[in-house]
Design an enzyme around this catalytic site. Sequence first.
Site, PDB file in Angstrom:
ATOM      1  N   CYS A   9      10.670   3.286  -1.009  1.00 29.14           N
ATOM      2  CA  CYS A   9       9.576   3.253  -1.982  1.00 29.14           C
ATOM      3  C   CYS A   9       8.525   2.184  -1.684  1.00 29.14           C
ATOM      4  O   CYS A   9       8.731   1.292  -0.880  1.00 29.14           O
ATOM      5  CB  CYS A   9      10.110   2.937  -3.367  1.00 29.14           C
ATOM      6  SG  CYS A   9      11.297   4.096  -3.951  1.00 29.14           S
ATOM      7  N   ASN A 112      11.537  -0.857  -5.535  1.00 25.07           N
ATOM      8  CA  ASN A 112      11.702  -0.578  -4.105  1.00 25.07           C
ATOM      9  C   ASN A 112      13.016  -1.217  -3.677  1.00 25.07           C
ATOM     10  O   ASN A 112      13.199  -2.417  -3.842  1.00 25.07           O
ATOM     11  CB  ASN A 112      10.527  -1.176  -3.322  1.00 25.07           C
ATOM     12  CG  ASN A 112      10.704  -1.081  -1.810  1.00 25.07           C
ATOM     13  OD1 ASN A 112      10.183  -1.891  -1.071  1.00 25.07           O
ATOM     14  ND2 ASN A 112      11.429  -0.090  -1.336  1.00 25.07           N
ATOM     15  N   GLY A 113      13.919  -0.397  -3.129  1.00 22.12           N
ATOM     16  CA  GLY A 113      15.204  -0.923  -2.677  1.00 22.12           C
ATOM     17  C   GLY A 113      16.327  -0.009  -3.101  1.00 22.12           C
ATOM     18  O   GLY A 113      16.103   1.151  -3.441  1.00 22.12           O
ATOM     19  N   CYS A 250      14.525  -7.455   5.607  1.00 20.94           N
ATOM     20  CA  CYS A 250      14.832  -6.321   6.490  1.00 20.94           C
ATOM     21  C   CYS A 250      14.002  -6.396   7.772  1.00 20.94           C
ATOM     22  O   CYS A 250      12.776  -6.308   7.741  1.00 20.94           O
ATOM     23  CB  CYS A 250      14.524  -5.031   5.740  1.00 20.94           C
ATOM     24  SG  CYS A 250      14.515  -3.571   6.795  1.00 20.94           S
ATOM     25  N   TYR A 256       9.383  -0.851  12.095  1.00 18.54           N
ATOM     26  CA  TYR A 256       8.989   0.521  11.808  1.00 18.54           C
ATOM     27  C   TYR A 256       8.372   0.774  10.425  1.00 18.54           C
ATOM     28  O   TYR A 256       7.341   1.430  10.323  1.00 18.54           O
ATOM     29  CB  TYR A 256      10.214   1.424  12.002  1.00 18.54           C
ATOM     30  CG  TYR A 256      10.052   2.830  11.499  1.00 18.54           C
ATOM     31  CD1 TYR A 256       9.172   3.718  12.115  1.00 18.54           C
ATOM     32  CD2 TYR A 256      10.770   3.282  10.397  1.00 18.54           C
ATOM     33  CE1 TYR A 256       9.027   5.020  11.640  1.00 18.54           C
ATOM     34  CE2 TYR A 256      10.630   4.582   9.929  1.00 18.54           C
ATOM     35  CZ  TYR A 256       9.758   5.443  10.542  1.00 18.54           C
ATOM     36  OH  TYR A 256       9.606   6.709  10.071  1.00 18.54           O
ATOM     37  N   ASP A 359       8.929   3.904  21.783  1.00 26.52           N
ATOM     38  CA  ASP A 359       9.063   4.268  20.371  1.00 26.52           C
ATOM     39  C   ASP A 359       9.851   3.172  19.662  1.00 26.52           C
ATOM     40  O   ASP A 359      10.473   2.321  20.306  1.00 26.52           O
ATOM     41  CB  ASP A 359       9.764   5.638  20.240  1.00 26.52           C
ATOM     42  CG  ASP A 359       9.490   6.288  18.876  1.00 26.52           C
ATOM     43  OD1 ASP A 359       8.769   5.680  18.057  1.00 26.52           O
ATOM     44  OD2 ASP A 359       9.990   7.397  18.633  1.00 26.52           O
ATOM     45  N   ASP A 360       9.832   3.227  18.314  1.00 25.12           N
ATOM     46  CA  ASP A 360      10.485   2.176  17.532  1.00 25.12           C
ATOM     47  C   ASP A 360      11.977   2.401  17.352  1.00 25.12           C
ATOM     48  O   ASP A 360      12.723   1.470  17.102  1.00 25.12           O
ATOM     49  CB  ASP A 360       9.816   2.054  16.162  1.00 25.12           C
ATOM     50  CG  ASP A 360       9.694   3.419  15.513  1.00 25.12           C
ATOM     51  OD1 ASP A 360      10.703   3.953  15.046  1.00 25.12           O
ATOM     52  OD2 ASP A 360       8.565   3.974  15.503  1.00 25.12           O
ATOM     53  N   CYS A 448      21.873  -2.446  10.418  1.00 25.53           N
ATOM     54  CA  CYS A 448      21.882  -1.112  11.024  1.00 25.53           C
ATOM     55  C   CYS A 448      22.049  -1.191  12.548  1.00 25.53           C
ATOM     56  O   CYS A 448      22.358  -0.193  13.183  1.00 25.53           O
ATOM     57  CB  CYS A 448      20.629  -0.332  10.643  1.00 25.53           C
ATOM     58  SG  CYS A 448      19.122  -1.253  10.845  1.00 25.53           S
TER      59      CYS A 448
END
Length: 465
Positions: A9, A112-113, A250, A256, A359-360, A448
């Site tokens: 978001c 957002n989150g 993050c 990205y 690319d990311d 991640c």
Amino acid sequence: MTDEVHEECGVFGVMTPESCDVARLTYYGLHSLQHRGQESCGIVVDSVDGTWSHKGMGLIGEVFTREVLDLAPKGRISVGHVRYGTTGGSNIINCQPLEIRHERGNFSIVHNGNLTNTCGMRKSLEKTGSILHTTSDTEVIAYAIIREALTADSMEDAVSRAMESIKGAYSLLIMTEDRIICVRDPHGFRPLIYGKMSDGTVVVASESCALTTVGAEPVRDLDPGEILTIGPDGIVSRREHCGTRPRRSCVFEYIYFARTDSVIDGVSVHAARIRSGIELARSSPVEADVVIGVPDAGTDAALGYSRESGIPFGIGLLKSRYVGRTFISPGQDERVRGVWLKLSVIKETVSGKRVVLVDDSIVRGTTMRRIVKLLREAGAKEIHIRISAPPFTNPCYYGTDVGSRKGLIACDYSIPEITRILDADSIGYLPLEKLSTLVGCDEYCSACFDAEYPLPIDGDMSADV
Ligand code: SF4
């Protein structure tokens, strides 16, 4: 399953000294945050005649037509939201702002989150008779605030006490009739920044690009754990939750999610991406004729790679920006099934060349495979994929839509296997230890990539347990 990671978001809020067309200001702010959520959006305005709101499924330009904005009343306070639904799914009932009516005070909330203890909180709320109308975790936050408001002296006290029970990633705007209470979770997972206009208008948003779009000068990012009130007493900061947890913003925002012209926690996203390309060129050099980037985030890293390697930079891929939710996708008719609207190749850049393709990320690999095929069809002689992030091997529970390891290509295959699957000549990833060069510190979340989760999650949240 799409091949991209989606940010959940974007939030935007504004408070002006005089009554004016705040809905339109919010519309412009949200427009520049569209990359953070394209499934639904909404705006709430507090006017002398009460609260006006409009929400819908689709892009900002689709939901907020000229006619809708002309109906919006003038006011001094407004908040808005763009959403890509993960927790709770994508439907109109989960659109934000969420409007709460209660005898302790009405408020609208945008988030957002992602909470990491939603399941437990939902269960305990339902056991005590609460009826939840949506399936989103934002309603759980609203409940937690209302519960505390029953006995708290102020809305800010209620919010502060609610922060003891809600866990996870949250950047919140809570709009009452005379203020906006802005909150960033104690780890600071998601960004939140405020700024000012010359007439005294105060603006708060997920990213600085939204402030500059509406003509506001950024003042500063909220600190992790900070509660900042924009209201009758000016701008008031409360810091009782600051420093209670290690900062873990993050890192993927820089790689990205964020728009390249944004500055997050004092670090330019564009400059961070250039640095990632430079590091990539040092760690994964190759002999080639041209460096191209996958737009948008790959372009900056490609520039960095080109600068460091001395291989010329070229525009090799073009992205269509005009495919909205109501656009009719190809797929039904056999003749148009092969049409790919998202990217097209500029043949002159790649034909007969050894190409470095930056690319990311590669999440599931389907998009990258298609890009390689397009480049080969356009005559590229060699294709060397360079990724400005480490291999994406773990789910994210803090506000993205990757909730499982299932289908993550870097989980299932080795680098030589991925190279073969994608039909590339070589693949190089940014080394994990080089992530800190992007942000200039080591106070970030990179779960991640390395499974170092800063915050435990409810067992129910993980699709892998
Ligand atoms: S797990 Fe990855 S995407 Fe999620 S907050 Fe951490 S760095 Fe960002």
